[in-house]
Design an enzyme around this catalytic site. Structure first.
Site, short mmCIF file in Angstrom:
data_model
loop_
_atom_site.label_atom_id
_atom_site.label_comp_id
_atom_site.label_asym_id
_atom_site.label_seq_id
_atom_site.Cartn_x
_atom_site.Cartn_y
_atom_site.Cartn_z
N CYS A 1 0.82 -1.21 0.00
CA CYS A 1 0.00 0.00 0.00
C CYS A 1 0.86 1.26 0.00
CB CYS A 1 -0.97 0.00 1.17
SG CYS A 1 -0.23 -0.32 2.76
N PHE A 2 2.16 1.13 0.27
CA PHE A 2 3.07 2.28 0.23
C PHE A 2 4.13 2.15 -0.87
CE2 PHE A 2 1.95 1.80 4.84
CZ PHE A 2 1.07 2.87 4.89
#
Length: 405
Positions: free
Chosen positions: A375-376
């Site tokens: 997600c990053f």
């Protein structure tokens, strides 16, 4: 190379490899898969199929014209005509048809899928509230059919799903780490539970074997097992809780949608033939291998704890520059969750909350494997002592992943 050029060997001298497909690389699996499909094409003696669609309604028009066709008819050669347009389909119109179809199947007006991630390159997950569309399950069956049809036709399709949904297609159990890409906040809570003593923290007084789910804007409490709401989560049973709540949120909540999709998909491609692939390879089978510009990737990478001149970073890029397209795809899947590159290149890479460049973070556990937070778009890279150690551990991480409680 021997198997790639002669896939029939997997039915003879090398048949044992099919029982342990991890020993085969993606190209060999794909070559064998295609040879089996072509074999079936010959056995089925499929004919041809013609449809006429409006550009703005490709999904709706093809749904109405194809949904009542038999699987044998769907396997036939598809010829597409766009209404009010001249042109004979020699292959180009079919490619264009699949591009438009993929775009329209994710149209939020159908409420079939929800995008995960912001910006121009999200992945998609079946929408647990898709029942707002009364024909949703029929549409899911059609989507499953058409994605299988694209594979059957050898047409890469711009349909990128979440890692957990690829697992559902392959009947591989989801793992709590799959939650990070879909519900990062909830994933952090589960990770905290596993890494801390819930009895000592007092959490067992608050947490039980039930969960809240949202249905059409209303919250509903469901038991994860019989009498779950009266069964506290303890240090002893917390792993069971994490497994059950993951299954409920990521599988049970969209079970009808998954089953409808698979009903259509399996009409054309058998589960046994598909079982050659893992979830990352299935994405490449459906969507094809993109072309990657390593220089663009490198110039759009941010570092934490390292600098571009750090020896470990230099070794990392040396490894990546020597990769073939398959290894580059595996790297991007490992770090970002998808093999897809935005149209504008790596500068437009997206995270959960918007634009998020490729990240390389320094990790001080020297002998651990690299890990990632999709997600990053973040690669956690240990500070290895030698180039050889980095190469070896990076390849283990990319090929095997590392899951497990």
């Amino acid at each position: 190379d021997l198997i790639r050029h002669n896939p029939a060997l997997l039915e003879g001298s090398f048949t044992a490899l099919l029982r342990n497909p991890k020993l085969l690389d993606f190209d060999n699996k794909r070559a064998y898969f295609k040879s089996q499909l072509h074999k079936h094409k010959g056995e089925d003696r499929v004919g041809s199929l013609r449809i006429s669609v409006r550009r703005a309604q490709v999904f709706e028009d093809s749904y109405h014209q194809l949904r009542m066709r038999s699987p044998e008819e769907i396997k036939g050669r598809l010829y597409v005509h766009f209404v009010n347009e001249e042109g004979i389909d020699a292959g180009g119109l079919l490619r264009e048809f699949y591009v438009i179809l993929a775009r329209q199947m994710f149209n939020p007006n159908y409420a079939l899928f929800k995008p995960i991630g912001e910006g121009g390159s999200p992945t998609f997950q079946p929408n647990r509230s898709s029942g707002i569309n009364k024909d949703h399950l029929s549409y899911f069956t059609f989507v499953g059919r058409m994605i299988a049809k694209a594979i059957w036709d050898g047409q890469p399709i711009e349909a990128y799903f979440t890692r957990s949904f690829y697992k559902h297609i392959l009947n591989i159990p989801v793992h709590y780490t799959d939650m990070e890409a879909v519900e990062p906040g909830f994933y952090k809570s589960l990770k905290w539970i596993l890494e801390n003593d819930v009895d000592a923290s007092g959490m067992s007084d608050e947490l039980n074997f039930s969960a809240e789910i949202e249905e059409f804007g209303k919250l509903k409490v469901v038991d994860l097992k019989p009498n779950g709401r009266n069964t506290p989560v303890t240090e002893e049973n917390k792993q069971e809780y994490v497994r059950l709540v993951t299954e409920m949120r990521m599988t049970t909540a969209i079970k009808a949608q998954i089953q409808a999709f698979l009903q259509g998909f399996h009409e054309l491609i058998s589960p046994s033939l598909l079982s050659l692939f893992n979830e990352k390879e299935l994405e490449l089978l459906i969507s094809g291998l993109p072309t990657y510009d390593v220089a663009d990737m490198r110039s759009n990478t941010d570092y934490t704890g390292y600098t571009p001149s750090s020896p470990v970073v230099q070794w990392f890029w040396e490894l990546v520059e020597g990769f073939g397209q398959e290894e580059k795809a595996l790297l991007l899947q490992f770090v970002t969750g998808t093999s897809k590159v935005p149209l504008g290149g790596f500068k437009e890479l997206q995270g959960m909350s918007g634009p998020q460049k490729f990240q390389v973070h320094r990790v001080y556990r020297k002998h651990s494997l690299p890990s990632a937070h999709t997600c990053f778009n973040q690669l956690d890279l240990p500070e290895y002592d030698t180039k050889e150690e980095l190469f070896k551990n990076m390849m283990i991480a990319l090929r095997e992943g590392h899951e497990g409680f």
